[in-house]
Design a protein around this motif. Structure first.
Motif, PDB file in Angstrom:
ATOM      1  N   ASN A  65       0.836  -1.420  -0.024  1.00  0.00           N
ATOM      2  CA  ASN A  65      -0.062   0.031   0.108  1.00  0.00           C
ATOM      3  C   ASN A  65       0.902   1.218   0.001  1.00  0.00           C
ATOM      4  N   ALA A 119      -2.998   5.229  -8.351  1.00  0.00           N
ATOM      5  CA  ALA A 119      -3.528   4.841  -7.146  1.00  0.00           C
ATOM      6  C   ALA A 119      -4.847   4.313  -7.370  1.00  0.00           C
ATOM      7  N   LEU A 145      -6.069   1.654  -4.610  1.00  0.00           N
ATOM      8  CA  LEU A 145      -5.353   2.318  -3.374  1.00  0.00           C
ATOM      9  C   LEU A 145      -6.051   3.692  -3.173  1.00  0.00           C
ATOM     10  N   GLU A 177      -4.530   3.427   1.426  1.00  0.00           N
ATOM     11  CA  GLU A 177      -5.179   2.380   1.887  1.00  0.00           C
ATOM     12  C   GLU A 177      -6.070   1.558   0.870  1.00  0.00           C
ATOM     13  N   PRO A 178      -5.842   0.094   1.022  1.00  0.00           N
ATOM     14  CA  PRO A 178      -6.604  -0.563   0.060  1.00  0.00           C
ATOM     15  C   PRO A 178      -8.155  -0.220   0.133  1.00  0.00           C
TER      16      PRO A 178
END
Ligand SMILES: Cc1cc2nc3c(=O)[nH]c(=O)nc-3n(C[C@H](O)[C@H](O)[C@H](O)COP(=O)(O)OP(=O)(O)OC[C@H]3O[C@@H](n4cnc5c(N)ncnc54)[C@H](O)[C@@H]3O)c2cc1C
Length: 297
Positions: A93, A110, A115, A191-192
């Motif tokens: 991440n 991203a 992400l 963050e996923p």
């Protein structure tokens, strides 16, 4: 001064008397004595040593999207860290990018990787290095929220690792603004999330910008928002939308943008900024502080 010695020692290209207007989003700015667009990190120690030994001032910048370079230009070296130095990679991440990577493009990268955290940056036309230095932000997000660590090299040639505790993040400010340091890479911690929702947020932010921001060349918001509210609100209430100085105009679309109508000089923009500051102070007692960085004598 003849710069052949440096030209032989580095692989990045070097130009003399390069107009800075070609490297700023406002499309104004006089010539830089010596202009280098960094393409190879290993050139940095040579450039820094050359600048130190010959006492040539060094100015580092990125996409020039928050800069007002004066008409007299830049004395010494203008070192551009942008599209020629812009690789990126993803490790879990963590999004890692060279200092010249384009922030808005990274927001797309991203999003594609699922992400979340960088959606706010979609449409910000700067580099990740410039964005870190300015603590760029929009739509409730800012660089400070996702900053993991960064690498830099000081003008005296020392490599440094920067962590959040070293940054003293404020509203469009960081402690590194006061330092002679070149940001060479940045890592962001994301963050996923749901790729569909992330892409939607990116699209929404881009649409909002298209709708609200003028199309003409600008440097985004000219003034920081004072504690009393958005700077644009006070500029508009002071009746300054559409006000012109030479080729510069207070945007009709967004009062905190000054646009280049096609033939503006930096001097026109500076004169208009001064006029806006004066009028807003006279009408509301508020002293507007520039968000853009003014370069040159
Ligand atoms: C249409 C438009 C919309 C914008 N919207 C926003 C917005 O929503 N939010 C926002 O915060 N900003 C916005 N901006 C302003 C700007 O895009 C950001 O501040 C951006 O992060 C600046 O990056 P840059 O690479 O263009 O920096 P530059 O303008 O090139 O430089 C800015 C400062 O950073 C320094 N710097 C740049 N790169 C480095 C480096 N690698 N190492 C050390 N110092 C460096 C320069 O010396 C200078 O002091 C907008 C601008 C435009 C034109």
């Amino acid at each position: 001064m003849d710069h052949d010695g440096l030209a032989k020692r580095i692989r990045s290209s070097l130009l003399e008397k390069e107009p800075m207007r070609l490297h700023t989003t406002w499309k104004v700015g006089g010539p830089a004595d010596l202009f280098i667009s960094l393409a190879y990190g290993e050139d940095l120690p040579e450039i820094l040593e050359y600048s130190r030994q010959n006492r040539i001032p060094l100015f580092v910048f990125g996409a020039g999207s928050n800069l007002l370079v004066k008409d007299a230009g830049v004395r010494g070296i203008a070192l551009k860290i942008a599209s020629d130095f812009a690789e990126h990679s993803i490790h879990g991440n963590i999004l890692r990018a060279q200092g010249g990577a384009h922030l808005s493009r990274l927001a797309g990268v991203a999003a594609e990787a699922g992400l979340s955290g960088l959606e706010f940056a979609a449409g910000i036309p700067g580099t990740i290095g410039g964005a870190l230095l300015m603590n760029a932000g929009a739509y409730g997000g800012r660089m400070a929220d996702i900053f993991h660590r960064a690498g830099g090299i000081t003008f005296s040639g020392e490599e440094e690792l920067l962590h959040p505790g070293d940054m003293n993040f404020g509203y469009r400010s960081t402690s590194i603004m006061q330092r002679d340091i070149i940001i060479t890479w940045v890592e962001l911690v994301l963050e996923p999330g749901d790729p569909f929702l992330i892409r939607e947020a990116v699209r929404k932010n881009l649409d909002h910008r298209k709708e609200r921001h003028p199309r003409e060349p600008s440097a985004g918001s000219v003034f920081k928002n004072p504690p009393q509210g958005p700077a644009g609100h006070f500029i508009e209430k002071a009746g300054l939308k559409g006000l012109e100085a030479g080729g510069a105009r207070v945007s009709e679309k967004h009062a905190n943008f000054i646009v280049n109508t096609g033939h503006a000089k930096a001097g026109d923009i500076l004169a208009l900024m001064e006029r806006v500051r004066k009028e807003v102070y006279q009408k509301f007692g508020i002293t507007l502080q520039p968000e853009v960085r003014v370069i040159g004598q």
